[in-house]
Design a protein around this motif. Structure first.
Motif, PDB file in Angstrom:
ATOM      1  N   ARG A  62       0.853  -1.192   0.000  1.00  0.00           N
ATOM      2  CA  ARG A  62       0.000   0.000   0.000  1.00  0.00           C
ATOM      3  C   ARG A  62       0.887   1.241   0.000  1.00  0.00           C
ATOM      4  O   ARG A  62       1.948   1.254   0.611  1.00  0.00           O
ATOM      5  CB  ARG A  62      -0.914  -0.014   1.211  1.00  0.00           C
ATOM      6  CG  ARG A  62      -1.951   1.071   1.114  1.00  0.00           C
ATOM      7  CD  ARG A  62      -3.023   0.902   2.140  1.00  0.00           C
ATOM      8  NE  ARG A  62      -3.955   1.983   1.947  1.00  0.00           N
ATOM      9  CZ  ARG A  62      -5.244   1.844   1.813  1.00  0.00           C
ATOM     10  NH1 ARG A  62      -5.776   0.655   1.900  1.00  0.00           N
ATOM     11  NH2 ARG A  62      -6.016   2.878   1.624  1.00  0.00           N
ATOM     12  N   GLN A  63       0.433   2.291  -0.673  1.00  0.00           N
ATOM     13  CA  GLN A  63       1.206   3.518  -0.798  1.00  0.00           C
ATOM     14  C   GLN A  63       0.356   4.742  -0.491  1.00  0.00           C
ATOM     15  O   GLN A  63      -0.858   4.735  -0.716  1.00  0.00           O
ATOM     16  CB  GLN A  63       1.725   3.645  -2.226  1.00  0.00           C
ATOM     17  CG  GLN A  63       2.560   2.469  -2.651  1.00  0.00           C
ATOM     18  CD  GLN A  63       3.748   2.930  -3.410  1.00  0.00           C
ATOM     19  OE1 GLN A  63       3.603   3.328  -4.532  1.00  0.00           O
ATOM     20  NE2 GLN A  63       4.899   2.882  -2.774  1.00  0.00           N
ATOM     21  N   SER A  64       1.025   5.782  -0.046  1.00  0.00           N
ATOM     22  CA  SER A  64       0.366   7.081   0.085  1.00  0.00           C
ATOM     23  C   SER A  64       0.191   7.639  -1.324  1.00  0.00           C
ATOM     24  O   SER A  64       0.908   7.238  -2.250  1.00  0.00           O
ATOM     25  CB  SER A  64       1.227   8.032   0.919  1.00  0.00           C
ATOM     26  OG  SER A  64       2.410   8.366   0.198  1.00  0.00           O
ATOM     27  N   PRO A  65      -0.730   8.589  -1.514  1.00  0.00           N
ATOM     28  CA  PRO A  65      -0.868   9.201  -2.840  1.00  0.00           C
ATOM     29  C   PRO A  65       0.446   9.808  -3.332  1.00  0.00           C
ATOM     30  O   PRO A  65       0.798   9.666  -4.504  1.00  0.00           O
ATOM     31  CB  PRO A  65      -1.938  10.274  -2.639  1.00  0.00           C
ATOM     32  CG  PRO A  65      -2.746   9.777  -1.488  1.00  0.00           C
ATOM     33  CD  PRO A  65      -1.769   9.076  -0.588  1.00  0.00           C
ATOM     34  N   GLU A  66       1.204  10.457  -2.438  1.00  0.00           N
ATOM     35  CA  GLU A  66       2.468  11.081  -2.834  1.00  0.00           C
ATOM     36  C   GLU A  66       3.471  10.032  -3.324  1.00  0.00           C
ATOM     37  O   GLU A  66       4.116  10.202  -4.364  1.00  0.00           O
ATOM     38  CB  GLU A  66       3.065  11.859  -1.664  1.00  0.00           C
ATOM     39  CG  GLU A  66       4.377  12.532  -2.002  1.00  0.00           C
ATOM     40  CD  GLU A  66       4.952  13.279  -0.817  1.00  0.00           C
ATOM     41  OE1 GLU A  66       5.724  12.674  -0.055  1.00  0.00           O
ATOM     42  OE2 GLU A  66       4.626  14.473  -0.668  1.00  0.00           O
ATOM     43  N   ASP A  67       3.613   8.946  -2.582  1.00  0.00           N
ATOM     44  CA  ASP A  67       4.544   7.887  -2.989  1.00  0.00           C
ATOM     45  C   ASP A  67       4.064   7.186  -4.262  1.00  0.00           C
ATOM     46  O   ASP A  67       4.865   6.794  -5.103  1.00  0.00           O
ATOM     47  CB  ASP A  67       4.756   6.877  -1.868  1.00  0.00           C
ATOM     48  CG  ASP A  67       5.579   7.446  -0.727  1.00  0.00           C
ATOM     49  OD1 ASP A  67       6.282   8.460  -0.922  1.00  0.00           O
ATOM     50  OD2 ASP A  67       5.510   6.870   0.382  1.00  0.00           O
ATOM     51  N   LYS A 120       6.391  14.787  -9.723  1.00  0.00           N
ATOM     52  CA  LYS A 120       5.022  15.246  -9.445  1.00  0.00           C
ATOM     53  C   LYS A 120       4.481  16.016 -10.647  1.00  0.00           C
ATOM     54  O   LYS A 120       3.339  15.810 -11.070  1.00  0.00           O
ATOM     55  CB  LYS A 120       5.008  16.118  -8.188  1.00  0.00           C
ATOM     56  CG  LYS A 120       3.639  16.544  -7.756  1.00  0.00           C
ATOM     57  CD  LYS A 120       3.693  17.298  -6.431  1.00  0.00           C
ATOM     58  CE  LYS A 120       2.311  17.752  -6.013  1.00  0.00           C
ATOM     59  NZ  LYS A 120       2.341  18.446  -4.720  1.00  0.00           N
ATOM     60  N   ARG A 121       5.323  16.862 -11.217  1.00  0.00           N
ATOM     61  CA  ARG A 121       4.901  17.658 -12.378  1.00  0.00           C
ATOM     62  C   ARG A 121       4.670  16.770 -13.604  1.00  0.00           C
ATOM     63  O   ARG A 121       3.697  16.954 -14.328  1.00  0.00           O
ATOM     64  CB  ARG A 121       5.958  18.741 -12.679  1.00  0.00           C
ATOM     65  CG  ARG A 121       5.596  19.612 -13.843  1.00  0.00           C
ATOM     66  CD  ARG A 121       4.370  20.447 -13.540  1.00  0.00           C
ATOM     67  NE  ARG A 121       3.924  21.112 -14.752  1.00  0.00           N
ATOM     68  CZ  ARG A 121       2.668  21.120 -15.165  1.00  0.00           C
ATOM     69  NH1 ARG A 121       1.721  20.566 -14.465  1.00  0.00           N
ATOM     70  NH2 ARG A 121       2.347  21.731 -16.276  1.00  0.00           N
ATOM     71  N   THR A 122       5.580  15.801 -13.849  1.00  0.00           N
ATOM     72  CA  THR A 122       5.386  14.929 -15.015  1.00  0.00           C
ATOM     73  C   THR A 122       4.145  14.067 -14.852  1.00  0.00           C
ATOM     74  O   THR A 122       3.467  13.780 -15.830  1.00  0.00           O
ATOM     75  CB  THR A 122       6.619  14.045 -15.312  1.00  0.00           C
ATOM     76  OG1 THR A 122       6.923  13.222 -14.186  1.00  0.00           O
ATOM     77  CG2 THR A 122       7.810  14.884 -15.733  1.00  0.00           C
ATOM     78  N   ALA A 144      -2.112  16.381  -6.473  1.00  0.00           N
ATOM     79  CA  ALA A 144      -2.401  17.564  -5.666  1.00  0.00           C
ATOM     80  C   ALA A 144      -2.519  17.223  -4.182  1.00  0.00           C
ATOM     81  O   ALA A 144      -2.573  18.111  -3.345  1.00  0.00           O
ATOM     82  CB  ALA A 144      -3.701  18.216  -6.148  1.00  0.00           C
ATOM     83  N   GLY A 145      -2.550  15.923  -3.880  1.00  0.00           N
ATOM     84  CA  GLY A 145      -2.666  15.507  -2.495  1.00  0.00           C
ATOM     85  C   GLY A 145      -4.106  15.558  -1.996  1.00  0.00           C
ATOM     86  O   GLY A 145      -4.365  15.307  -0.834  1.00  0.00           O
ATOM     87  N   ASP A 146      -5.050  15.869  -2.900  1.00  0.00           N
ATOM     88  CA  ASP A 146      -6.457  15.931  -2.503  1.00  0.00           C
ATOM     89  C   ASP A 146      -7.028  14.537  -2.281  1.00  0.00           C
ATOM     90  O   ASP A 146      -7.952  14.366  -1.508  1.00  0.00           O
ATOM     91  CB  ASP A 146      -7.289  16.653  -3.572  1.00  0.00           C
ATOM     92  CG  ASP A 146      -6.868  18.101  -3.724  1.00  0.00           C
ATOM     93  OD1 ASP A 146      -6.379  18.671  -2.730  1.00  0.00           O
ATOM     94  OD2 ASP A 146      -7.007  18.645  -4.823  1.00  0.00           O
ATOM     95  N   ALA A 147      -6.499  13.556  -2.987  1.00  0.00           N
ATOM     96  CA  ALA A 147      -6.993  12.192  -2.846  1.00  0.00           C
ATOM     97  C   ALA A 147      -6.196  11.506  -1.751  1.00  0.00           C
ATOM     98  O   ALA A 147      -4.985  11.539  -1.738  1.00  0.00           O
ATOM     99  CB  ALA A 147      -6.834  11.432  -4.160  1.00  0.00           C
ATOM    100  N   ALA A 148      -6.876  10.916  -0.826  1.00  0.00           N
ATOM    101  CA  ALA A 148      -6.176  10.220   0.267  1.00  0.00           C
ATOM    102  C   ALA A 148      -6.566   8.774   0.325  1.00  0.00           C
ATOM    103  O   ALA A 148      -7.482   8.332  -0.272  1.00  0.00           O
ATOM    104  CB  ALA A 148      -6.478  10.898   1.590  1.00  0.00           C
TER     105      ALA A 148
END
Length: 148
Positions: A62-67, A120-122, A144-148
């Motif tokens: 399992r991963q965080s949205p950022e990872d 993140k940009r790509t 954008a980090g909006d999805a968790a």
């Protein structure tokens, strides 16, 4: 698709080194999307749902949205080739990594942050292109980090 109380969607995973996300459908079910090794787009693979959610496959993380964003872009940069701004940025990341390796050192914290920012940009750029092309799994908002 099976509904499961307690499953928070969207959720993000690495499945045998392949980025996978599970998102909610409008009827309360779930869809499983896996990054295509050929196109970088999203392939619907709902048959993986049970294996991933119940972690019966062994290689499920399992991963965080950022990872997840970072893993998707690492995957795309590794398997895809092409022209344009996204691929130029993939080359920039690789050049940073190659330079550190040639110098026999780890990436500096500043280089690591730069690479995370580029990826993140790509991700957003690639996902926006997929969305414009009609890929139903495309979701640039994950970055954008909006999805968790």
């Amino acid at each position: 698709m099976v509904q499961m109380p307690g499953l928070v969607l969207p959720s993000y995973y690495l499945y045998y080194s392949s980025p996978v996300k599970i998102v909610e459908t409008s009827d309360g079910g779930a869809r499983v999307w896996r990054v295509s090794i050929d196109t970088g787009g999203w392939q619907e693979e709902n048959d993986l749902f049970t294996e991933i959610v119940f972690d019966i496959g062994g290689e499920v993380f399992r991963q965080s949205p950022e990872d997840f964003v970072q893993e998707v872009e690492r995957f795309r940069a590794h398997y895809l080739q092409g022209e344009g701004p996204v691929f130029a940025l993939y080359e920039t990341v690789q050049a940073l990594r190659d330079a550190a390796e040639a110098q026999g050192r780890s990436l500096s914290p500043k280089e690591q942050a730069l690479i995370r920012g580029i990826r993140k940009r790509t991700f957003v750029m690639f996902e926006e292109q997929l969305r414009a092309a009609g890929d139903p799994g495309a979701d640039p908002e994950v970055a954008a980090g909006d999805a968790a």
